[in-house]
Scaffold this motif. Structure first.
Motif, PDB file in Angstrom:
ATOM      1  N   HIS A  23     108.419 -80.276 115.402  1.00  0.00           N
ATOM      2  CA  HIS A  23     106.957 -80.415 115.530  1.00  0.00           C
ATOM      3  C   HIS A  23     106.359 -80.886 114.204  1.00  0.00           C
ATOM      4  O   HIS A  23     105.522 -81.790 114.177  1.00  0.00           O
ATOM      5  N   ALA A  31     109.374 -87.032 117.626  1.00  0.00           N
ATOM      6  CA  ALA A  31     109.885 -85.816 118.272  1.00  0.00           C
ATOM      7  C   ALA A  31     110.970 -86.111 119.273  1.00  0.00           C
ATOM      8  O   ALA A  31     111.148 -87.190 119.733  1.00  0.00           O
ATOM      9  N   ALA A  47     107.139 -84.460 113.597  1.00  0.00           N
ATOM     10  CA  ALA A  47     106.350 -85.283 114.517  1.00  0.00           C
ATOM     11  C   ALA A  47     104.905 -85.399 114.027  1.00  0.00           C
ATOM     12  O   ALA A  47     104.296 -86.462 114.145  1.00  0.00           O
ATOM     13  N   TYR A  65     103.332 -89.418 117.399  1.00  0.00           N
ATOM     14  CA  TYR A  65     103.961 -88.097 117.573  1.00  0.00           C
ATOM     15  C   TYR A  65     105.214 -88.224 118.418  1.00  0.00           C
ATOM     16  O   TYR A  65     106.261 -87.723 118.056  1.00  0.00           O
ATOM     17  N   ALA A  66     105.103 -88.918 119.514  1.00  0.00           N
ATOM     18  CA  ALA A  66     106.231 -89.054 120.434  1.00  0.00           C
ATOM     19  C   ALA A  66     107.386 -89.846 119.819  1.00  0.00           C
ATOM     20  O   ALA A  66     108.548 -89.637 120.155  1.00  0.00           O
ATOM     21  N   THR A  98     101.274 -76.812 119.336  1.00  0.00           N
ATOM     22  CA  THR A  98     102.357 -77.762 119.598  1.00  0.00           C
ATOM     23  C   THR A  98     102.117 -78.662 120.798  1.00  0.00           C
ATOM     24  O   THR A  98     102.886 -79.594 121.014  1.00  0.00           O
ATOM     25  N   ASP A  99     101.051 -78.402 121.554  1.00  0.00           N
ATOM     26  CA  ASP A  99     100.848 -79.199 122.770  1.00  0.00           C
ATOM     27  C   ASP A  99      99.627 -80.114 122.720  1.00  0.00           C
ATOM     28  O   ASP A  99      99.592 -81.124 123.406  1.00  0.00           O
ATOM     29  N   SER A 112     102.192 -85.039 122.946  1.00  0.00           N
ATOM     30  CA  SER A 112     103.363 -85.773 123.440  1.00  0.00           C
ATOM     31  C   SER A 112     103.022 -87.172 123.943  1.00  0.00           C
ATOM     32  O   SER A 112     103.896 -88.031 124.019  1.00  0.00           O
TER      33      SER A 112
END
Length: 161
Positions: A19, A161, A22, A157-158, A87-88, A152
Motif C-alpha cells: 500500500h 500495487a 502504491a 496506484y494500480a 487502503t481502499d 485501486s
C-alpha cells in the motif's frame, strides 16, 4: 529506511508495504507533480516524507517561495500520512491551516507528515517543512475525508500495487 514499521509483521507487513509503495506511485503519477522536483517516501503507517527542490521558478516578486508552494508541500505530506491508514479510498482535503514561519529562499526542503487522529470518516494529520539548515519554515494541520474514489481504480496506484 526500510519502509516497514517494525511493529507490523508477516502478511500485515507485506500488505502495508505494498500500500505504501502504491501511494508513492500515485504521488509520482499525479500530473501536478511533473511541475516540481519532488519525491514521496512512506516510511511507515501514519508517516510521509516529501523531498522538494525549491528553485526561483517558485518565487514571488520579492525572491522567496510563494505561499502556494508551502501549501502544496504541507498538504501533500499530511494527506499521504493520513492515506497510509486508508487502503481502499482516495482521501480529500476538507480543511487545511498553514503557519508560514520563515521565507524559503530555495534549496532542498523536506515536508514531514504525521497522522494525528481519526480512522473512520475524517482523519487529521499535521505536517512541517524543514529547510537545508534544519530550521522549521512552515507547519500545517489538515482534515481529510474518504471520497468515493477507489484507490485501486487510479492508474498511478494500480500500476504499483
Amino acid at each position: 529506511m526500510s519502509g516497514i514499521d517494525p511493529e507490523v509483521s508477516g502478511a500485515d507487513a507485506s500488505g502495508a508495504a505494498l500500500h505504501w509503495r502504491a501511494l508513492e506511485g500515485l504521488y509520482a503519477s499525479a500530473p501536478i507533480n511533473a511541475l516540481f522536483t519532488s519525491r514521496l517516501e512512506v516510511p511507515g503507517e501514519g508517516l510521509a516524507r516529501i523531498r522538494f527542490d525549491v528553485d526561483p521558478a517558485c518565487f514571488h516578486a520579492a525572491g522567496a517561495a510563494h505561499g502556494t508552494i508551502y501549501f502544496k508541500m504541507l498538504d501533500d505530506a499530511a494527506f499521504y500520512a493520513a492515506n497510509t491508514l486508508v487502503t481502499d479510498r482516495f482521501l480529500l482535503t476538507t480543511s487545511f491551516n498553514l503557519l508560514l514561519s520563515k521565507p524559503i529562499k530555495g534549496g532542498s526542503i523536506v515536508a514531514e507528515g504525521r497522522w494525528v487522529s481519526g480512522r473512520r470518516r475524517v482523519l487529521v494529520a499535521e505536517s512541517r517543512l524543514i529547510d537545508e539548515s534544519g530550521d522549521e519554515v512552515g507547519r500545517g494541520t489538515g482534515t481529510f475525508m474518504r471520497s468515493r474514489i477507489a484507490l485501486s481504480g487510479l492508474r498511478g496506484y494500480a500500476g504499483v500495487a
